[in-house]
Design a protein around this motif. Structure first.
Motif, short mmCIF file in Angstrom:
data_model
loop_
_atom_site.label_atom_id
_atom_site.label_comp_id
_atom_site.label_asym_id
_atom_site.label_seq_id
_atom_site.Cartn_x
_atom_site.Cartn_y
_atom_site.Cartn_z
N ASN A 80 0.85 -1.19 0.00
CA ASN A 80 0.00 0.00 0.00
C ASN A 80 0.88 1.24 0.00
O ASN A 80 1.65 1.42 0.93
CB ASN A 80 -0.85 0.05 1.28
N ASN A 81 0.77 2.06 -1.03
CA ASN A 81 1.51 3.32 -1.10
C ASN A 81 3.02 3.08 -1.13
O ASN A 81 3.72 3.28 -0.15
CB ASN A 81 1.11 4.24 0.07
N ARG A 83 -2.01 -7.29 -6.43
CA ARG A 83 -2.74 -7.15 -5.16
C ARG A 83 -2.22 -6.02 -4.29
O ARG A 83 -1.99 -6.19 -3.09
CB ARG A 83 -2.70 -8.49 -4.40
N SER A 84 -1.99 -4.89 -4.92
CA SER A 84 -1.44 -3.73 -4.22
C SER A 84 -2.28 -2.50 -4.52
O SER A 84 -2.89 -2.41 -5.59
CB SER A 84 0.00 -3.48 -4.67
N ASN A 85 -2.27 -1.55 -3.60
CA ASN A 85 -3.04 -0.34 -3.76
C ASN A 85 -2.13 0.88 -3.60
O ASN A 85 -1.58 1.09 -2.54
CB ASN A 85 -4.15 -0.32 -2.70
N GLY A 86 -1.95 1.64 -4.69
CA GLY A 86 -1.09 2.81 -4.61
C GLY A 86 0.36 2.46 -4.89
O GLY A 86 1.16 2.32 -3.97
N VAL A 87 0.69 2.28 -6.15
CA VAL A 87 2.08 2.04 -6.54
C VAL A 87 2.44 3.11 -7.56
O VAL A 87 1.73 3.30 -8.54
CB VAL A 87 2.27 0.63 -7.15
N TYR A 88 3.51 3.86 -7.28
CA TYR A 88 3.87 4.99 -8.12
C TYR A 88 5.27 4.77 -8.66
O TYR A 88 6.21 4.59 -7.89
CB TYR A 88 3.79 6.29 -7.31
N ILE A 89 5.39 4.78 -9.97
CA ILE A 89 6.70 4.59 -10.60
C ILE A 89 6.99 5.86 -11.38
O ILE A 89 6.27 6.17 -12.35
CB ILE A 89 6.68 3.35 -11.51
N ILE A 90 7.96 6.63 -10.91
CA ILE A 90 8.17 7.94 -11.52
C ILE A 90 9.66 8.21 -11.80
O ILE A 90 10.54 7.65 -11.16
CB ILE A 90 7.60 9.06 -10.62
N ASP A 91 9.90 9.04 -12.80
CA ASP A 91 11.24 9.54 -13.12
C ASP A 91 12.28 8.41 -13.17
O ASP A 91 13.33 8.48 -12.54
CB ASP A 91 11.70 10.57 -12.06
N SER A 92 11.96 7.39 -13.93
CA SER A 92 12.83 6.21 -13.94
C SER A 92 13.09 5.73 -15.36
O SER A 92 12.34 6.07 -16.28
CB SER A 92 12.17 5.08 -13.14
#
Ligand SMILES: *[C@@H]1O[C@H](CO)[C@@H](O)[C@H](O)[C@H]1NC(C)=O
Ligand SMILES: *[C@@H]1O[C@H](CO)[C@@H](O)[C@H](O)[C@H]1NC(C)=O
Ligand SMILES: *[C@@H]1O[C@H](CO)[C@@H](O)[C@H](O)[C@H]1NC(C)=O
Ligand SMILES: *[C@@H]1O[C@H](CO)[C@@H](O)[C@H](O)[C@H]1NC(C)=O
Ligand SMILES: *[C@@H]1O[C@H](CO)[C@@H](O)[C@H](O)[C@H]1NC(C)=O
Ligand SMILES: *[C@@H]1O[C@H](CO)[C@@H](O)[C@H](O)[C@H]1NC(C)=O
Length: 394
Positions: free
Chosen positions: A179-180, A204-213
């Motif tokens: 989560n997050n 099965r996850s809530n809130g996954v952020y993939i940024i600037d990669s």
């Protein structure tokens, strides 16, 4: 008395394994016996440091300083008493031979933490080359004999940043039950031809952020399994690799819904696919909704825009039965660049469960190859067109 005190002081100064830095107590793996000699396995040292850091009632940092280390399979267990940071400044290498993992499905497995941070500019090199030659996933349908580099299981409110994953033996990262969790400046590198080296797989996850990669690897850059909710990928460059995908879904019973996926401001270069939603025919029932792809550049990408509800690799299914995964509220907007296949847009929805609420617009994809003009193919969906379309819709 004075003598005793001095001895104690000396002991404290020379031998204590931790020290305070700012608000965090630092546990340096070298103080636990880790040696940067590329041949002494530091797993015991790291686990000892972890145990103390995890027990610390105040925030702590485990430090892997500059140098090159060898690390076998390790499993870190939470929950911990306070926020924990793994500061990796060195290079950490895995044994090249998968046999040394003794069937462990992960290289670094991190379980049940809240407020975990992994950062430091370090590099994790799984030395996958030898393992790829042993990979028989396609033949056996199972890849259980090879370890994924990072398994994040049941992690909340955590950040993984400024870390590089190189040449994983199987997936680079698997995110399960989190989560997050944010991945930022998280680079993934493996060659185009490395088998099943997915970049970041989420389930099965809530809130996954993939940024600037940057993610360049031999399989999907990012893939969403069942139960993925509120996942966002932005400012990510993908390539080489198989693109960013939802699915494949519908292969197994009782899969959880996929809801909320945004891919924005991304660039794909020389990938096999661009943005893709794939579900199996003759499948179990399922739902995937609120999937949005926007402001994307494609450079020489195969199948740049693709919904494939007849996904059936190695002919492991009955194509005559429709997929029972229902897709709804999907959009593709402002996607530009070059396609390496003549069918630049393909929306092949299920004949049994047509897609609903699909919007497309501001597409400008050109094809310079020899297999005819650029085309769009659409089936089992009524589209809302919200801007110019190149290729034109049939
Ligand atoms: C993570 O969040 C879930 C859902 O709120 C909760 O059940 C779980 O206990 C949390 N785990 C940790 C390690 O804090
Ligand atoms: C998500 O996690 C980050 C890092 O711990 C934290 O700063 C942020 O407040 C969390 N967001 C929510 C909605 O809890
Ligand atoms: C990640 O890759 C990008 C692009 O290749 C590069 O500019 C950046 O320095 C890399 N970051 C890290 C943490 O290695
Ligand atoms: C995108 O990510 C790169 C690192 O991969 C970073 O250097 C750049 O500033 C980011 N751009 C924006 C608009 O955030
Ligand atoms: C996309 O990138 C631009 C700059 O390149 C930035 O201004 C904008 O906020 C980004 N949008 C998102 C949704 O990240
Ligand atoms: C479609 O998705 C968007 C973005 O996730 C969401 O805000 C909206 O409520 C969804 N619309 C429907 C009709 O479900």
């Amino acid at each position: 008395m004075g003598f005793k005190l001095n001895i104690t002081l000396l002991f404290v100064l020379l031998f204590r394994a931790s020290y305070a830095e700012g608000q965090s107590t630092v546990f340096d793996v070298k103080k636990y016996g880790a040696r940067p000699d590329e041949k002494t396995d530091i797993s015991q040292a790291l686990l000892s440091a972890w145990k103390e850091a995890c027990n610390s009632p105040t925030p702590s940092t485990i430090l892997i300083p500059a140098g090159i280390y060898l690390l076998g399979a390790v499993k870190f267990e939470g929950p911990c008493k306070a926020p924990l940071k793994l500061q990796v400044e060195g290079t950490v290498k895995a044994p090249a031979d998968p046999a040394q993992f003794k069937g462990s499905d992960g290289w670094l497995t991190i379980n049940r933490l809240n407020q975990f941070t992994m950062t430091g500019g370090g590099l994790f090199d799984a030395q996958g080359k030898f393992a790829w030659s042993k990979n028989d996933c396609a033949k056996t349908g199972k890849c259980s004999s090879l370890p994924t580099s990072f398994r994040f299981n049941f992690i909340n409110n955590s950040i993984i940043s400024d870390i590089t994953s190189l040449d994983s033996k199987l997936f680079h990262v698997n995110v399960l039950g989190c989560n997050n969790i944010t991945f930022q400046h998280f680079n993934i590198t493996a060659p185009d031809e490395s088998l099943n080296t997915d970049g970041i797989h989420i389930g099965r996850s809530n809130g996954v952020y993939i940024i600037d990669s940057h993610i360049g690897t031999g399989d999907d850059c990012v893939s969403l399994g069942d139960g993925s909710k509120q996942v966002k990928v932005s400012n990510v460059t993908c390539g080489p690799g198989h693109g960013i995908s939802v699915g494949s879904l519908g292969r197994y019973p009782k899969e959880e819904d996929v809801i909320g996926f945004r891919v924005v401001n991304c660039t794909f270069t020389n990938t096999m696919n661009g943005v893709r939603i794939k579900t199996w025919p003759a499948s179990y029932a399922g739902v995937a909704s609120d999937l949005h792809f926007e402001d994307i550049i494609m450079n020489n990408v195969g199948n740049p825009v693709l919904i494939d509800q007849e996904y059936c690799p190695y002919n492991q299914c009955t194509k005559s039965q429709p997929s029972r995964v229902k897709l709804s509220n999907v959009s593709f907007k402002n996607i530009r660049g070059t396609s390496s296949t003549p069918i630049a847009v393909k929306l092949a929805c299920s004949s049994g469960f047509p897609c609903e609420g699909v919007e497309i617009g501001d597409i400008n994809l050109v094809y310079h190859g020899t297999q005819g003009p650029v085309k769009a193919e659409v089936s089992n969906v009524k589209l809302k067109v919200s801007g110019k379309m190149i290729p034109a819709l049939p």
